[in-house]
Design a protein around this motif. Structure first.
Motif, short mmCIF file in Angstrom:
data_model
loop_
_atom_site.label_atom_id
_atom_site.label_comp_id
_atom_site.label_asym_id
_atom_site.label_seq_id
_atom_site.Cartn_x
_atom_site.Cartn_y
_atom_site.Cartn_z
N GLY A 127 7.07 -3.31 -12.58
CA GLY A 127 6.58 -3.08 -11.23
C GLY A 127 6.96 -4.20 -10.29
O GLY A 127 7.38 -5.29 -10.70
N ALA A 139 5.57 -0.82 -5.91
CA ALA A 139 4.17 -0.84 -5.47
C ALA A 139 4.06 -0.22 -4.08
O ALA A 139 4.91 -0.44 -3.21
CB ALA A 139 3.66 -2.27 -5.44
N PRO A 192 1.03 -3.54 -2.24
CA PRO A 192 0.73 -4.63 -3.18
C PRO A 192 -0.46 -5.44 -2.71
O PRO A 192 -0.43 -6.02 -1.63
CB PRO A 192 2.02 -5.47 -3.18
CG PRO A 192 3.07 -4.58 -2.61
CD PRO A 192 2.37 -3.67 -1.65
N GLU A 236 2.85 4.99 -7.42
CA GLU A 236 2.15 4.02 -6.59
C GLU A 236 2.55 4.14 -5.12
O GLU A 236 1.76 3.81 -4.23
CB GLU A 236 2.38 2.60 -7.12
CG GLU A 236 1.72 2.36 -8.47
CD GLU A 236 1.74 0.91 -8.91
OE1 GLU A 236 2.20 0.04 -8.12
OE2 GLU A 236 1.31 0.63 -10.04
N SER A 269 -2.25 -0.98 -4.51
CA SER A 269 -1.69 -0.60 -5.81
C SER A 269 -2.24 -1.52 -6.89
O SER A 269 -2.02 -2.74 -6.84
CB SER A 269 -0.16 -0.71 -5.78
OG SER A 269 0.40 0.20 -4.87
N THR A 316 -2.35 -2.09 -11.07
CA THR A 316 -1.68 -1.71 -12.30
C THR A 316 -2.59 -0.90 -13.22
O THR A 316 -2.13 0.04 -13.87
CB THR A 316 -1.17 -2.97 -13.03
OG1 THR A 316 -0.29 -3.67 -12.16
CG2 THR A 316 -0.46 -2.62 -14.31
#
Length: 230
Positions: free
Chosen positions: A41, A72, A75, A108, A115, A117
């Motif tokens: 990612g 992402a 993020p 995402e 975003s 994980t």
């Protein structure tokens, strides 16, 4: 991003960064070895040649059947605004074309809000419960992993693969350290997305830093023109 509630067949003697043996897990009801799928990612703003070199190394060194690139959406760690999702998705598609084991996963980008994980992990676990997921991260991410949402649950769902340069080390949370990880050698390429954005804003070339198709896309869509974002 995995279907495991614990480390399946992984030696706990490898805690702290020793190479872990490949899991002995088999597919549910099939007797066949579980597929190993890497998860890679990032904001990829833009994707560059060092990303590709690391991804190719991950395929080989981690014996992956597939590597999923997961741009992402928003993020949560980034203070700056990232480029539009459509542009970052298009650049990753161009970069990974030609390698059948590379797969773009856009979940995402389609998800609203920050975003995380762990959300992606849970979705993948539900979709493909027989897969052995390997989360590819860098040393900086390992050091900060204890700040991620759901990090303790995440440690039980994936195997960590950590890319680091020789001699590079940062303090790591003891519980994260105890989970162990697979080491991944980091290609010695001094390239960053920040540098690329700055070079484009200054009107300098980036042909040696990004795939040809990505350089062309950046030029055609006038990405990063003007003052560079921090």
């Amino acid at each position: 991003m995995g279907a495991r509630g614990r480390r399946c067949g992984r030696s706990r003697a490898s805690r702290g960064g020793g190479r872990l043996k490949a899991p002995g897990r088999t597919g549910v009801g099939t007797g066949s070895a579980a597929r190993r799928v890497g998860l890679f990612g990032g904001s990829f703003d833009p994707v560059h040649l060092a990303h590709l070199a690391l991804a190719r190394r991950a395929l080989d060194e981690l014996a992956l059947d597939e590597l999923r690139w997961i741009p992402a959406g928003q993020p949560w760690q980034k203070a700056r605004a990232v480029s539009p999702a459509a542009d970052r998705e298009a650049m990753v598609r161009l970069a990974i074309a030609g390698e059948p084991r590379f797969v773009l996963d856009d979940r995402e980008l389609r998800r609203t809000g920050p975003s995380y994980t762990i959300d992606t992990v849970r979705e993948l676990q539900a979709e493909q419960p027989g897969v052995h997921w390997v989360l590819v991260i860098g040393q900086d991410q390992l050091a900060g992993l204890h700040t991620w949402r759901g990090w303790q649950e995440l440690l039980g769902l994936v195997t960590l693969a950590v890319a680091r340069r020789p001699g590079e080390a940062r303090p790591v949370n003891p519980q994260v350290q105890a989970a162990g990880h697979e080491p991944l050698s980091l290609p010695m390429m001094d390239i960053s997305s920040t540098e690329i954005r700055a070079r484009v804003a200054e009107g300098r070339g980036i042909a040696e830093l990004v795939p040809e198709g990505v350089a062309r896309y950046i030029d055609q869509h006038r990405l990063y023109a003007g003052p560079p974002r921090s």
